[in-house]
Design a protein around this motif. Structure first.
Motif, PDB file in Angstrom:
ATOM      1  N   SER A 142       0.864  -1.269  -0.087  1.00 19.79           N
ATOM      2  CA  SER A 142       0.075  -0.150  -0.087  1.00 19.79           C
ATOM      3  C   SER A 142       0.883   1.198  -0.019  1.00 19.79           C
ATOM      4  O   SER A 142       2.021   1.114   0.341  1.00 19.79           O
ATOM      5  N   ILE A 143       0.383   2.472  -0.555  1.00 24.43           N
ATOM      6  CA  ILE A 143       1.220   3.633  -0.489  1.00 24.43           C
ATOM      7  C   ILE A 143       1.600   3.975   0.927  1.00 24.43           C
ATOM      8  O   ILE A 143       2.698   4.386   1.037  1.00 24.43           O
TER       9      ILE A 143
ATOM     10  N   GLU B 278      -4.344   2.621  -8.746  1.00 21.58           N
ATOM     11  CA  GLU B 278      -5.011   3.366  -8.117  1.00 21.58           C
ATOM     12  C   GLU B 278      -4.700   4.579  -7.530  1.00 21.58           C
ATOM     13  O   GLU B 278      -5.225   5.562  -7.064  1.00 21.58           O
ATOM     14  N   ARG B 279      -3.295   4.537  -7.482  1.00 22.34           N
ATOM     15  CA  ARG B 279      -2.492   5.733  -6.967  1.00 22.34           C
ATOM     16  C   ARG B 279      -1.671   6.538  -7.792  1.00 22.34           C
ATOM     17  O   ARG B 279      -0.445   7.039  -7.492  1.00 22.34           O
TER      18      ARG B 279
ATOM     19  N   ARG C 141       4.495  10.632  -6.872  1.00 26.84           N
ATOM     20  CA  ARG C 141       5.157  10.167  -7.954  1.00 26.84           C
ATOM     21  C   ARG C 141       6.163   9.435  -7.813  1.00 26.84           C
ATOM     22  O   ARG C 141       6.247   8.452  -8.782  1.00 26.84           O
ATOM     23  N   GLU C 142       6.977   9.161  -6.836  1.00 20.56           N
ATOM     24  CA  GLU C 142       7.905   8.006  -6.744  1.00 20.56           C
ATOM     25  C   GLU C 142       7.416   6.559  -6.506  1.00 20.56           C
ATOM     26  O   GLU C 142       7.776   5.627  -7.210  1.00 20.56           O
ATOM     27  N   TYR C 143       6.076   6.760  -6.014  1.00 26.24           N
ATOM     28  CA  TYR C 143       5.425   5.501  -5.877  1.00 26.24           C
ATOM     29  C   TYR C 143       4.793   4.952  -7.274  1.00 26.24           C
ATOM     30  O   TYR C 143       4.921   3.921  -7.461  1.00 26.24           O
TER      31      TYR C 143
ATOM     32  N   ALA D  16       3.627   1.409 -10.802  1.00 30.03           N
ATOM     33  CA  ALA D  16       2.501   1.559 -11.838  1.00 30.03           C
ATOM     34  C   ALA D  16       2.956   0.719 -13.145  1.00 30.03           C
ATOM     35  O   ALA D  16       2.066  -0.262 -13.472  1.00 30.03           O
ATOM     36  N   ALA D  17       4.097   0.788 -13.708  1.00 27.26           N
ATOM     37  CA  ALA D  17       4.221   0.037 -14.991  1.00 27.26           C
ATOM     38  C   ALA D  17       4.343  -1.433 -14.662  1.00 27.26           C
ATOM     39  O   ALA D  17       3.614  -1.975 -15.657  1.00 27.26           O
TER      40      ALA D  17
END
Length: 175
Positions: free
Chosen positions: A97-98, A145-146, A151-153, A158-159
């Motif tokens: 989780s973020i 969803e984040r 930006r770092e997360y 994400a990719a």
């Protein structure tokens, strides 16, 4: 939107996702409905649950719908087509989780040693098609969803999260 397992609208959804299945409980009617849905070609992705206790709860609950003697949970090898439907995924990312990631300064295992390894498992039908995709000790939902929260997360997860998620969706819709 949330949909109950006994809701007839379930059959209009070729792909469903359950998050935090380590807290699930299926009553007799829900287990029967889930079994029917999956055996008729439905696809469920269970994601975002961490540690052995959550695993044991999930395994117990999904066994109500798909008894392990007939439908065992198996580890998916990286040569399985779900890893290559569009993108070539060679490892399962552990996506925390973020809040966990930021709060721990970049740790990915939300339960320490109890969740140190992310797993991709599945329950297959008689034709070896995935009915239930299981990603344990990782949270693909957060990768999806984040995007604007940090930006770092986003750059870290994400990719890789989308690559596997797109593969899972393509697999589900073509099998």
């Amino acid at each position: 939107s949330p949909l109950g397992l006994t809701d007839p609208e379930l059959y209009r959804c070729p792909f469903v996702m359950i998050t935090e299945p380590g807290g699930s409980y299926f009553n007799v009617a829900e287990a029967a409905a889930l079994r029917d849905y999956l055996l008729k070609g439905g696809f469920m992705w269970a994601d975002d649950f961490w540690g052995e206790r959550a695993w044991e709860i999930w395994a117990r609950e999904i066994a109500k719908a798909l008894p392990p003697g007939q439908f065992p949970i198996v580890d998916l090898p990286y040569d399985h087509e779900v890893f290559h439907a569009l993108y070539d995924v060679r490892e399962l990312p552990q996506i925390p989780s973020i809040g966990w990631w930021i709060g721990t300064g970049g740790s990915t295992s939300e339960r320490g040693r109890d969740s140190a390894v992310a797993h991709t498992r599945a329950i297959l039908d008689d034709h070896r098609r995935i009915m239930v995709l299981i990603t344990h000790n990782t949270d693909f939902g957060d990768a999806f969803e984040r995007e604007t929260d940090d930006r770092e997360y986003f750059l870290e997860f994400a990719a890789r999260g989308y690559a596997f998620g797109v593969n899972a969706l393509i697999y589900a819709m073509t099998h």
